[in-house]
Every structure is written in C-alpha cells, then in structure tokens.
Design a protein around this motif. Structure first.
Motif, PDB file in Angstrom:
ATOM      1  N   MET A 152     -19.962 -21.875 -17.112  1.00  0.00           N
ATOM      2  CA  MET A 152     -18.570 -21.533 -16.059  1.00  0.00           C
ATOM      3  C   MET A 152     -17.857 -22.991 -16.067  1.00  0.00           C
ATOM      4  O   MET A 152     -16.495 -22.709 -15.658  1.00  0.00           O
ATOM      5  CB  MET A 152     -19.088 -21.278 -14.758  1.00  0.00           C
ATOM      6  CG  MET A 152     -19.730 -19.753 -14.804  1.00  0.00           C
ATOM      7  SD  MET A 152     -19.129 -18.771 -13.552  1.00  0.00           S
ATOM      8  CE  MET A 152     -19.974 -17.245 -13.597  1.00  0.00           C
ATOM      9  N   LEU A 200     -10.968 -18.935 -14.477  1.00  0.00           N
ATOM     10  CA  LEU A 200     -11.391 -17.507 -14.510  1.00  0.00           C
ATOM     11  C   LEU A 200     -12.692 -17.521 -13.667  1.00  0.00           C
ATOM     12  O   LEU A 200     -12.832 -16.404 -13.161  1.00  0.00           O
ATOM     13  CB  LEU A 200     -12.012 -17.341 -15.941  1.00  0.00           C
ATOM     14  CG  LEU A 200     -10.598 -16.901 -16.984  1.00  0.00           C
ATOM     15  CD1 LEU A 200     -11.043 -16.491 -18.318  1.00  0.00           C
ATOM     16  CD2 LEU A 200      -9.665 -16.026 -16.216  1.00  0.00           C
ATOM     17  N   LEU A 215     -11.335 -17.003 -10.352  1.00  0.00           N
ATOM     18  CA  LEU A 215     -10.860 -15.718 -10.031  1.00  0.00           C
ATOM     19  C   LEU A 215     -11.957 -14.494  -9.789  1.00  0.00           C
ATOM     20  O   LEU A 215     -11.839 -13.824  -9.144  1.00  0.00           O
ATOM     21  CB  LEU A 215     -10.036 -15.294 -10.995  1.00  0.00           C
ATOM     22  CG  LEU A 215      -8.607 -15.831 -11.185  1.00  0.00           C
ATOM     23  CD1 LEU A 215      -7.968 -15.538 -12.365  1.00  0.00           C
ATOM     24  CD2 LEU A 215      -7.715 -15.461  -9.975  1.00  0.00           C
ATOM     25  N   ASP A 216     -13.105 -14.941 -10.604  1.00  0.00           N
ATOM     26  CA  ASP A 216     -14.305 -14.023 -10.689  1.00  0.00           C
ATOM     27  C   ASP A 216     -14.873 -14.097  -9.114  1.00  0.00           C
ATOM     28  O   ASP A 216     -15.036 -12.872  -8.677  1.00  0.00           O
ATOM     29  CB  ASP A 216     -15.293 -14.539 -11.713  1.00  0.00           C
ATOM     30  CG  ASP A 216     -16.291 -13.612 -11.614  1.00  0.00           C
ATOM     31  OD1 ASP A 216     -15.947 -12.364 -11.699  1.00  0.00           O
ATOM     32  OD2 ASP A 216     -17.286 -14.116 -12.158  1.00  0.00           O
ATOM     33  N   LEU A 236     -12.264 -12.290  -6.577  1.00  0.00           N
ATOM     34  CA  LEU A 236     -11.898 -11.104  -7.170  1.00  0.00           C
ATOM     35  C   LEU A 236     -13.039 -10.002  -7.379  1.00  0.00           C
ATOM     36  O   LEU A 236     -13.313  -9.080  -6.644  1.00  0.00           O
ATOM     37  CB  LEU A 236     -10.753 -10.604  -8.171  1.00  0.00           C
ATOM     38  CG  LEU A 236      -9.341 -11.359  -7.802  1.00  0.00           C
ATOM     39  CD1 LEU A 236      -8.565 -11.468  -9.254  1.00  0.00           C
ATOM     40  CD2 LEU A 236      -8.698 -10.479  -6.940  1.00  0.00           C
ATOM     41  N   ALA A 237     -13.696 -10.470  -8.456  1.00  0.00           N
ATOM     42  CA  ALA A 237     -14.598  -9.366  -8.775  1.00  0.00           C
ATOM     43  C   ALA A 237     -15.793  -9.390  -8.172  1.00  0.00           C
ATOM     44  O   ALA A 237     -16.195  -8.267  -7.819  1.00  0.00           O
ATOM     45  CB  ALA A 237     -14.952  -9.797 -10.456  1.00  0.00           C
ATOM     46  N   GLU A 238     -16.592 -10.465  -7.743  1.00  0.00           N
ATOM     47  CA  GLU A 238     -17.569 -10.350  -6.969  1.00  0.00           C
ATOM     48  C   GLU A 238     -17.491  -9.486  -5.763  1.00  0.00           C
ATOM     49  O   GLU A 238     -18.529  -8.786  -5.470  1.00  0.00           O
ATOM     50  CB  GLU A 238     -18.157 -11.599  -6.750  1.00  0.00           C
ATOM     51  CG  GLU A 238     -18.748 -12.258  -8.247  1.00  0.00           C
ATOM     52  CD  GLU A 238     -19.647 -13.661  -7.982  1.00  0.00           C
ATOM     53  OE1 GLU A 238     -19.692 -14.169  -6.962  1.00  0.00           O
ATOM     54  OE2 GLU A 238     -19.917 -14.050  -9.222  1.00  0.00           O
ATOM     55  N   ARG A 280     -13.513   0.322  -3.545  1.00  0.00           N
ATOM     56  CA  ARG A 280     -13.688  -1.026  -4.617  1.00  0.00           C
ATOM     57  C   ARG A 280     -12.409  -0.431  -5.616  1.00  0.00           C
ATOM     58  O   ARG A 280     -11.408  -1.353  -5.849  1.00  0.00           O
ATOM     59  CB  ARG A 280     -14.992  -0.787  -5.457  1.00  0.00           C
ATOM     60  CG  ARG A 280     -15.043  -1.889  -6.306  1.00  0.00           C
ATOM     61  CD  ARG A 280     -16.798  -1.855  -6.866  1.00  0.00           C
ATOM     62  NE  ARG A 280     -16.724  -0.603  -7.841  1.00  0.00           N
ATOM     63  CZ  ARG A 280     -18.000  -0.473  -8.353  1.00  0.00           C
ATOM     64  NH1 ARG A 280     -18.955  -1.225  -8.043  1.00  0.00           N
ATOM     65  NH2 ARG A 280     -17.992   0.600  -9.230  1.00  0.00           N
ATOM     66  N   ALA A 281     -12.032   0.831  -5.889  1.00  0.00           N
ATOM     67  CA  ALA A 281     -11.238   1.266  -6.846  1.00  0.00           C
ATOM     68  C   ALA A 281      -9.886   0.921  -5.995  1.00  0.00           C
ATOM     69  O   ALA A 281      -8.830   0.431  -6.550  1.00  0.00           O
ATOM     70  CB  ALA A 281     -11.322   2.793  -6.995  1.00  0.00           C
ATOM     71  N   VAL A 306      -9.294  -2.930  -6.321  1.00  0.00           N
ATOM     72  CA  VAL A 306      -9.121  -3.335  -7.516  1.00  0.00           C
ATOM     73  C   VAL A 306      -7.628  -2.992  -8.177  1.00  0.00           C
ATOM     74  O   VAL A 306      -6.821  -3.622  -8.657  1.00  0.00           O
ATOM     75  CB  VAL A 306     -10.099  -2.474  -8.552  1.00  0.00           C
ATOM     76  CG1 VAL A 306      -9.397  -2.679  -9.876  1.00  0.00           C
ATOM     77  CG2 VAL A 306     -11.445  -3.409  -8.543  1.00  0.00           C
ATOM     78  N   THR A 307      -7.008  -1.669  -7.405  1.00  0.00           N
ATOM     79  CA  THR A 307      -5.784  -1.452  -8.000  1.00  0.00           C
ATOM     80  C   THR A 307      -4.634  -2.235  -7.006  1.00  0.00           C
ATOM     81  O   THR A 307      -3.670  -2.712  -7.540  1.00  0.00           O
ATOM     82  CB  THR A 307      -5.456   0.149  -7.751  1.00  0.00           C
ATOM     83  OG1 THR A 307      -6.762   0.775  -8.160  1.00  0.00           O
ATOM     84  CG2 THR A 307      -4.295   0.855  -8.473  1.00  0.00           C
ATOM     85  N   PRO A 363      -4.276  -6.970  -7.177  1.00  0.00           N
ATOM     86  CA  PRO A 363      -3.496  -7.365  -8.326  1.00  0.00           C
ATOM     87  C   PRO A 363      -2.196  -6.934  -8.327  1.00  0.00           C
ATOM     88  O   PRO A 363      -1.309  -7.880  -8.505  1.00  0.00           O
ATOM     89  CB  PRO A 363      -4.239  -6.996  -9.602  1.00  0.00           C
ATOM     90  CG  PRO A 363      -5.768  -6.275  -9.092  1.00  0.00           C
ATOM     91  CD  PRO A 363      -5.508  -5.767  -7.578  1.00  0.00           C
TER      92      PRO A 363
END
Lengths: 435, 435
Positions: free
Chosen positions: A1, A7, A10-11, A14-16, A26-27, A30-31, A34
């Motif tokens: 990493m 990235l 950001l991971d 955002l993602a985790e 979650r959807a 996610v929408t 961003p």
C-alpha cells in the motif's frame, strides 16, 4: 500500500466504512458521497480560478498553444511567401489569442431592417471595436507576433483604419510605428493614428504610391511592413470577427445561412471564408460600383486591378484585391454584389437612425449589399450584378412561404468625419424608418 | 429490498462488484465511477435544458416566484397608493422577468471619454434597447402584469419614449394601446408609436394637459393608465438597466463607485437608487438647467414643480418629479448636477463620433453630467450646482494620485430626428476627440 498512498487513504475513507453497512444504505452512500465530493472539487476549482484571475494570474489558464507566441524564439505563422494558405484553425487560433485583447463587439438586430431585407439580419458592430474598426483584430495579431519575435518597430500603409489599428497595436506592445497615409486621408483617421503615438507620413493617393514609400521606410528602419490585407495574420485576425458572429448567431438559436462582408483589399472576406469553412454558410462580398476588383478577379480567375471610381466608401477603393485574400476567396465566395452611393447612404441612415450606431460608409456597404441581395428575392428581382463561383442571379434567400433566412453582416468600422455625418444624416434622398 | 428498487439496483451495479475487488482497485473505482456518473448526469441535464429551451419551453425553468405574476388571480406588486416603497428585490425581480424579453444592452467604454472625465466611464447603451430607449423595461414589466391580470388594453402619456415603449409592450402582449403625446412631440416618436399599432392622441404641450386627456380616455375605455414614472413596475423596470450595469462592471473587475442617470420624472434615478441600495455606489442625477425639479425637491424636502425652461433634452422636461420616485430618491441620491445645452451637445458629439453610437440629447445629458462631475475634481473645480443629501461641491472622484474611480452612466435612449442629428453633428462649437 505504500506505493499508492492516496488511493489507500481513499480506500480507508470511502470503501471500508461503506463495505460494513447494509445493502441499501451502502448503495445510497456510494452514490451520494462521491457526488458531493465532485461538487466540492468543482466549487473549489472555480473559486481558485476566480481568485487567481482576480489576482491577474490569467496566464496560468492559457493553453500551451496560446502561450507559445509570447516566446521570443517561438515560430510564428507561415509568411506570405509560404505556399500554404491559412485555414479555419488559424482563425480559431486568432480568436483565442485576441480574446480579452480586443473588444468582443455586440451583435445587433432591428425588426425594421429585417423587414426591409426579407431576412433576419444580425449585425456585428465592429464600429465599436478599439480604434473604431475590425482592422484592430488583424493588427493586434500581426504586431503581437512581431513583438514576440523581437522586433522593435513596425511600418504600415492604408487609407486609414489599418494604419490607426497598427498604431494602437504597436503602442500596446511597446513598439514604434510609422504609418503611411494618402494625402487625402480622412482627418479623423490621421488624428487617431497620431493620437496613438505613430509617426504619420503622407504620400500620394494610390496604394502603389503609399506602398513604395512604406517599403522604403521599412528597409531604412529595418522594421517589418504589416500589409493591410496580404498577410496571413491580418486575414485570420479579421476572420475572428466573422467567427464571433457565427458563434453568437448559433448561440441565439438562429444559425447563419449567409454572411455578407464589404470588400476592399479582401482581408475581411478572406477571413470570413475561413471562418465559414466547413459550414453551410454562404459568403457574399460587397463592392462599390466601379471598385469591383474582387468581382472582376473571380470572373478572370486571377487578381485583376481596376482604376477605382469615386465612392463614398473610402475604405473599399484599393486598386486590386490582394493575392492571398484572392487565393482564399476564389473557391469559397458564393457571389459579389455591387452597390452605389445611394444604396450606401440609405444603409448608413438606417444604421444611424434605426439601429442607433454610427458606421462609416465602407462599413454600411455591407448592409447595403445585404438589402440588395434581399431585393433579388422580391417579385421584380434578379438584377444583381454578381460574379464568382455559383454566380448570383437567382434567389439568395426566399422572401415568401419559405423559412426566413438569417444573414450576418459585419459592420466593419465607424470612423467618419463629423461633416460627412451631418451631410448624410440630413440627406433627404431616403425616407426615415419606423420600428 | 422491494421497497427501494432504485437503490437496490444501484447496489447491484455499484457496490457489490466493488466489494469483490482488492483494496486500491476498489478505492479507485469507488472514486472515479461516481464522478463519471455525475458528469454524465450534468451533461444530460444541460442537453435537456438546451433542447427544451430551443423548443420554446423556457417557462419550465422559471422559478415559482417568476411564474406567479402570469397567474390571472396572482397578486401584483404594491399599487402606487400603497405605503410600501419598492426595494432592491423588486429591481432584481424585474431583471429576472425581463431577461430574454428585452435586449441585454452592451456596456461600452472609450479611452478618450475616460481621459476627459478623469475616471473610467462605463456606458450602458440603452439607446440600443427595443423601442430605442430604456423605457421599454418599465413598460414591458407593467404591461405584462396588466395583461396577466386580465386587462385587454392600456393607456399612457409621455413626450415620446414611454409612449413608444408602452405601444410596443402592448403589441407584444396582445393588448390595445392608446398613447397621448404632446402636439410638439418629435415626429420619430409619433411614427414609432403608430408603427407599433397604438392609437395616438395629440394633446397640449404640458404633462398636466396630457394627463387630463389620458385619464379621461382610461375612464371611458376602462383600461388602466400606465404612468411614465409614478409607478412601481416602471421604477423597478428602469432600475434593471442600472442593475445590469452594476453587475457587468463587477464582472469586468472594475466595480462601480458611482452611477450617473439623467432625470426627467425620476423613474430612472429611483430605479438606479434601488439597484444600488446596499452597495457603496453613489447615485447622481443630471437635470437640464431650468428643468431641475429633483434638485429643488431635494432642497425643499418635497416634490417641487418648476416651469421647465427650453432644453435640447426633450425627455427631461416634466414639470415635476413624481411622488414615488421622489420618495425613493430623497434619501438615496448623493447629488444632482445641472447641465446646459452646450454640455449636452458636447456629450452628444463625443458619443456619436468617438463612441460611434447615436444617443438622444436627453440620454447624452447623463454623460454631460459625468463630465461635469469630473471637472469638479480638477484644480479649478468646485462649482457644481447640486443639491440634496450630502450636497456635491467637493471632489466626487479624485483626478490625481488617488485610485481612478469607475463611473457608470445610463445612455437612456436614442430616438432623435435626422435633422437634429445633422445639426448637432455638424455643430462646430466643440472640437473633435481622437482616441
């Protein structure tokens, strides 16, 4: 990493966290998340741009291509003796370079003029340009490039407007200017050239006499001569006026069907042809009766001089269309109409009393030509004396049942003597027009 | 998931595939994918907006507030007998309603005029407005609201421009119009009112005579009378010209320090005061010598009539400033300057020969006043005969060491007789100016 720290961040951000939530939540995140971030980035960019622009740091946003010409070692456009003709891209480039350096003149419109012309007439008011004419465009472009190439002075000759424009452009770029004007030049043009700091030399009454003097001065002083029309930068610069008109007409939802430009040495109409290249816009030239070098040249297939007849349009009386403008215009011009002094005075008065702008007779000739082309559409029409590829003589734009056409006219300049204004405004030969 | 089908779909499309990827790749996708989607949505929205606008469906984008006044039952603005004065929001609302319905006239600029005025002068060219004057703004707003309220006709009186504007506005809204003009009205204004389809009645030479006739007609026909300045819609509409000028000056990075407006009945200056409310912009009025009702009213603290002296500025000769304009202007106007015919002719010639636009003497008075205010700044200055709160007499804008001030001037109209143009253009009393 470690090799992708941004990235990874950001991971984490955002993602985790998102992955740990339930499906719909979650959807949604996610929408939405961003989208909000994107809006934030856009807003920050705009704010930064405004802030930097306000601080005078506009250059930061110049495209590399635009900055190139301010590089002293930079290559300028092809010279006049180069075989390549300028193209539409040169006009687009000219418009970019001139943006913010010359006035983006307004496009005017009058219902009364539309009725007379049997068409929607959009008038590009280059009489409101710096220096009082569209010649400022070509002069700013040409002189700017000469300044960038390290020259310290320029020489020009013309009946007036080009000389005024070169004088102003030279002052803005910190160059010395010598301009050669005819002994019978309009005093307002002489005064304006002097006011811009140029040395004014008076010589003869014809282009040839002035050109001989200007060439000698250029040789002695070692400064380049900026030709009034036989010069690719001048053609491209003048074309930027037509390009702005084409763009503005499209923006208003009435794209041009035709473009009408007065013709002297041909720089303006060559620029118009380039600006209209690749579009269905038909380009028409307008010449005073007896000063119809372009019409004769198109008929003969090569530049053909005339002994210019007297005309109110002092700017449209060169003895011959330029080689470069002719080469550009010969296959691109749809036709040329000739107008007499009466038609020019009628157009002058319409522009002054109905549209409320002062346009010199050479500039008013463009509207006179458009009105003449409109007449052809009427029942008794067909008498237009035009020449060139696709000879005019039919119906340039339908007056009746058909769709009303939109015609652009470049009002090229507004430098007129007060006495002449008084004489033409008071003229009783034409009737006033009500809106 | 059935109750949130869209989110479920997004979840399937976005979140689940992303969750299956490795860390950095997932982060990259999570960041980039929605940004692209956002850009796509923006582009589609813009395209839909353009498409619908091109199809004439602009109304869809009107704000609810803007659409309200086209509701026949909707409440209109406060009437003249209501105690509340119009405010800046009414001018902003007027600008929104008028956007696309009147011309957004250009703001012009001339280095030669700047030098004479010892300031940067930005000129709002309302002579290029539909109908030839800024009166079109107030008329379009007032007549539009009357049409929306179900009226089928309107009545107006004026020396010319307001009548022409009401006639044009009535035609655009499909209403009948009767306009009362003085027996000595400029023929061009009579012709224009008739050309717009209005019934023209000629009566007397004073406001009182015309007003009596107009009121009788309004009573007999049952149509409302649209006052030329004592009307909140007219004040707000005229103010939108000043608002556009203020906005354009700020957009160019030279925000206005002062705003100069010619004064007849006071509608324009009241609108300017409202447009400048809450800003540091100082508003100055300009009146012809001997037609100085506003200056006298400000000194007296109440509307004060004068017996108007002869003046070239035919539009600035009402016997008294209106009640509503006075109520707005009394605390907001910084000062009033008086100009004589010589100063008006000088400004007229400057505008015509240097700026290349035709402005009627009443409109040129604004520039004459700005030049007069500039003189005060000079060594021999201080002679300005002004009145009002914060009496002018000092230095309205510094000519020397200090920062150069930016002054906005509204060129209110351009309807002039050809004969008068010829006479004033040929006039030798003032010298020409070179750029």
């Amino acid at each position: 990493m470690i090799h992708m720290p941004v990235l990874a961040l950001l991971d984490r951000l955002l993602a985790e966290p998102v992955a740990g939530l339930g499906g719909p939540a979650r959807a949604l995140l996610v929408t939405v998340y961003p989208v909000v971030l994107t809006a934030l980035v856009l807003a920050l960019s705009l704010a930064a741009h405004r802030g930097l622009t306000a601080l005078g740091a506009r250059r930061l946003f110049d495209l590399p291509r635009r900055r190139a010409h301010s590089n002293p070692e930079g290559e300028t456009m092809p010279r006049i003796d180069a075989p390549a003709l300028p193209a539409r891209t040169q006009v687009e480039e000219a418009a970019r370079v001139l943006s913010g350096r010359v006035v983006r003149t307004p496009v005017l419109h009058s219902p009364a003029i539309d009725r007379l012309a049997c068409a929607r007439i959009l008038l590009k008011a280059e009489n409101l340009q710096d220096g009082g004419s569209y010649k400022m465009r070509g002069a700013m472009l040409a002189v700017g490039r000469l300044a960038a190439a390290g020259h310290t002075g320029v020489v020009a000759q013309s009946t007036g407007n080009h000389a005024v424009a070169v004088a102003l452009a030279a002052r803005r770029h910190g160059l010395a200017a010598t301009v050669v004007l005819p002994v019978d030049a309009a005093p307002v043009k002489v005064d304006r050239a002097r006011a811009a700091g140029a040395r004014v030399v008076r010589a003869g009454t014809t282009v040839e006499e002035r050109l001989a003097v200007a060439r000698r001065i250029a040789e002695v002083e070692g400064h380049p001569l900026v030709d009034a029309y036989d010069h690719p930068d001048v053609v491209a610069g003048q074309g930027s006026a037509s390009l702005e008109l084409i763009e503005e007409a499209a923006r208003r939802g009435t794209p041009l069907d035709a473009l009408v430009v007065p013709v002297g040495g041909g720089g303006g109409i060559a620029g118009a042809c380039l600006a209209a290249a690749g579009t269905p816009i038909e380009v028409y030239g307008v010449e005073p009766v007896g000063c119809d070098s372009l019409a004769r040249s198109l008929a003969a297939g090569r530049p053909t001089p005339v002994a210019p007849a007297p005309s109110l349009a002092d700017g449209l009386r060169p003895g011959c269309v330029g080689d470069l403008p002719f080469a550009v215009a010969r296959t691109a011009v749809r036709g040329v109409v000739r107008v007499d002094d009466d038609a020019i005075v009628e157009a002058f008065r319409l522009l002054l009393l109905d549209l409320k702008v002062l346009v010199e007779p050479s500039g008013a000739a463009g509207l006179a030509g458009a009105l003449r082309l409109g007449e052809v559409a009427g029942p008794g029409g067909g008498a237009v004396t035009a020449a060139g590829p696709g000879d005019v003589g039919g119906t340039p734009w339908p007056s009746g049942g058909g769709r009303r056409r939109t015609v652009g006219v470049v009002l090229t300049g507004g430098n007129v003597e007060a006495d002449l204004v008084a004489r033409l405004a008071g003229d009783r030969m034409t009737a006033g027009v009500a809106a």
